[in-house]
Design a protein around this motif. Structure first.
Motif, PDB file in Angstrom:
ATOM      1  N   PRO A   9      -9.558   8.895   7.884  1.00 25.56           N
ATOM      2  CA  PRO A   9      -9.180   7.665   7.219  1.00 25.56           C
ATOM      3  C   PRO A   9     -10.310   6.640   7.164  1.00 25.56           C
ATOM      4  O   PRO A   9     -10.303   5.734   6.339  1.00 25.56           O
ATOM      5  N   THR A  10     -11.323   6.805   8.016  1.00 23.82           N
ATOM      6  CA  THR A  10     -12.451   5.886   8.041  1.00 23.82           C
ATOM      7  C   THR A  10     -13.596   6.346   7.142  1.00 23.82           C
ATOM      8  O   THR A  10     -14.608   5.664   7.027  1.00 23.82           O
ATOM      9  N   GLU A  16       0.830  18.889  11.488  1.00 24.89           N
ATOM     10  CA  GLU A  16      -0.199  18.267  10.635  1.00 24.89           C
ATOM     11  C   GLU A  16      -0.173  16.750  10.744  1.00 24.89           C
ATOM     12  O   GLU A  16      -1.210  16.100  10.774  1.00 24.89           O
ATOM     13  N   LYS A  17       1.026  16.176  10.786  1.00 24.50           N
ATOM     14  CA  LYS A  17       1.129  14.716  10.840  1.00 24.50           C
ATOM     15  C   LYS A  17       0.537  14.148  12.125  1.00 24.50           C
ATOM     16  O   LYS A  17       0.268  12.960  12.204  1.00 24.50           O
ATOM     17  N   ASP A  18       0.318  14.994  13.142  1.00 23.83           N
ATOM     18  CA  ASP A  18      -0.258  14.552  14.413  1.00 23.83           C
ATOM     19  C   ASP A  18      -1.775  14.690  14.458  1.00 23.83           C
ATOM     20  O   ASP A  18      -2.400  14.252  15.415  1.00 23.83           O
ATOM     21  N   GLY A  19      -2.369  15.310  13.433  1.00 22.26           N
ATOM     22  CA  GLY A  19      -3.820  15.492  13.398  1.00 22.26           C
ATOM     23  C   GLY A  19      -4.532  14.172  13.180  1.00 22.26           C
ATOM     24  O   GLY A  19      -3.998  13.266  12.526  1.00 22.26           O
ATOM     25  N   PRO A  73       0.800  -1.236   0.000  1.00 20.37           N
ATOM     26  CA  PRO A  73       0.000   0.000   0.000  1.00 20.37           C
ATOM     27  C   PRO A  73       0.834   1.290   0.000  1.00 20.37           C
ATOM     28  O   PRO A  73       0.278   2.377   0.056  1.00 20.37           O
ATOM     29  N   ALA A  74       2.159   1.200  -0.060  1.00 19.68           N
ATOM     30  CA  ALA A  74       3.004   2.401   0.000  1.00 19.68           C
ATOM     31  C   ALA A  74       2.654   3.431  -1.077  1.00 19.68           C
ATOM     32  O   ALA A  74       2.554   4.623  -0.754  1.00 19.68           O
ATOM     33  N   PRO A  75       2.453   3.042  -2.338  1.00 20.87           N
ATOM     34  CA  PRO A  75       2.110   4.068  -3.341  1.00 20.87           C
ATOM     35  C   PRO A  75       0.822   4.824  -2.986  1.00 20.87           C
ATOM     36  O   PRO A  75       0.761   6.046  -3.117  1.00 20.87           O
ATOM     37  N   ALA A  76      -0.179   4.105  -2.525  1.00 19.79           N
ATOM     38  CA  ALA A  76      -1.427   4.769  -2.127  1.00 19.79           C
ATOM     39  C   ALA A  76      -1.166   5.695  -0.940  1.00 19.79           C
ATOM     40  O   ALA A  76      -1.720   6.802  -0.866  1.00 19.79           O
ATOM     41  N   GLY A  77      -0.324   5.258  -0.023  1.00 20.88           N
ATOM     42  CA  GLY A  77       0.017   6.089   1.135  1.00 20.88           C
ATOM     43  C   GLY A  77       0.750   7.355   0.736  1.00 20.88           C
ATOM     44  O   GLY A  77       0.511   8.426   1.299  1.00 20.88           O
ATOM     45  N   SER A  95      -4.521  12.316   9.903  1.00 22.98           N
ATOM     46  CA  SER A  95      -3.201  11.945   9.397  1.00 22.98           C
ATOM     47  C   SER A  95      -2.654  10.657  10.004  1.00 22.98           C
ATOM     48  O   SER A  95      -1.580  10.211   9.615  1.00 22.98           O
ATOM     49  N   VAL A  96      -3.384  10.056  10.933  1.00 25.65           N
ATOM     50  CA  VAL A  96      -2.873   8.820  11.546  1.00 25.65           C
ATOM     51  C   VAL A  96      -2.715   7.709  10.515  1.00 25.65           C
ATOM     52  O   VAL A  96      -1.962   6.762  10.732  1.00 25.65           O
ATOM     53  N   SER A  97      -3.400   7.830   9.403  1.00 26.27           N
ATOM     54  CA  SER A  97      -3.297   6.807   8.360  1.00 26.27           C
ATOM     55  C   SER A  97      -2.056   6.977   7.491  1.00 26.27           C
ATOM     56  O   SER A  97      -1.774   6.127   6.650  1.00 26.27           O
ATOM     57  N   LEU A  98      -1.324   8.048   7.681  1.00 25.78           N
ATOM     58  CA  LEU A  98      -0.135   8.294   6.862  1.00 25.78           C
ATOM     59  C   LEU A  98       1.036   7.491   7.427  1.00 25.78           C
ATOM     60  O   LEU A  98       1.744   7.944   8.307  1.00 25.78           O
ATOM     61  N   HIS A  99       1.216   6.309   6.901  1.00 24.87           N
ATOM     62  CA  HIS A  99       2.232   5.404   7.444  1.00 24.87           C
ATOM     63  C   HIS A  99       3.524   5.404   6.643  1.00 24.87           C
ATOM     64  O   HIS A  99       4.435   4.644   6.948  1.00 24.87           O
ATOM     65  N   VAL A 100       3.656   6.249   5.639  1.00 21.37           N
ATOM     66  CA  VAL A 100       4.782   6.143   4.715  1.00 21.37           C
ATOM     67  C   VAL A 100       5.842   7.238   4.890  1.00 21.37           C
ATOM     68  O   VAL A 100       6.645   7.461   3.992  1.00 21.37           O
TER      69      VAL A 100
END
Length: 143
Positions: free
Chosen positions: A140-141, A82-85, A49-53, A88-93
């Motif tokens: 993300p949901t 922003e990454k802590d909002g 899933p990295a490209p989608a991320g 953004s928790v779905s941003l795993h990459v």
């Protein structure tokens, strides 16, 4: 897709001025695109899933204050970036960006297949990143 995502990473990683061009690093870092593409391809082999991320990360970055790389900023103390909002928790990459930056800087210190097209490179760096502004992003949901 890997070429597109590679261009997005280049766009997000480096800032040599503010103008965007399709050949921004042709003289200063001629192999940068191949290094970035390899890093994205390697990440995709290990993390499908990295490209989608990466695409989602780019969307998150551009949606808040424009495409300025502010989603990559981290803050310490009471401030949240922003990454802590929550959205953004779905941003795993973030690791893909970090690995790519290390690969490029090992060659130039200081600095997935599918369709491709020319993407202007470079960026104007953001100086502000606030988790509170991520409320504008779909969760993300969100279906």
């Amino acid at each position: 897709m890997a070429a597109f995502l590679s261009s997005l990473l280049i766009f997000s990683l480096f800032s040599f001025g503010t103008s965007l061009t399709s050949n921004k690093y042709q003289k200063t870092c001629p192999a940068v695109e191949s290094l970035v593409q390899k890093a994205v391809t390697d990440a995709t082999k290990r993390d499908k899933p990295a490209p989608a991320g990466l695409l989602r990360m780019h969307f998150h970055d551009c949606f808040i204050r424009g495409c300025d790389g502010s989603v990559l900023l981290s803050f310490k103390g009471n401030s949240k970036a922003e990454k802590d909002g929550p959205p953004s928790v779905s941003l795993h990459v973030f690791y893909v960006v970090d690995n790519t930056k290390r690969a490029v800087e090992s060659v130039w210190p200081g600095v997935s297949g599918g369709p491709s097209w020319v993407v202007p490179k470079g960026r104007k760096d953001g100086r502000i990143s606030k988790a509170s502004e991520t409320i504008q992003l779909p969760a993300p949901t969100f279906n």
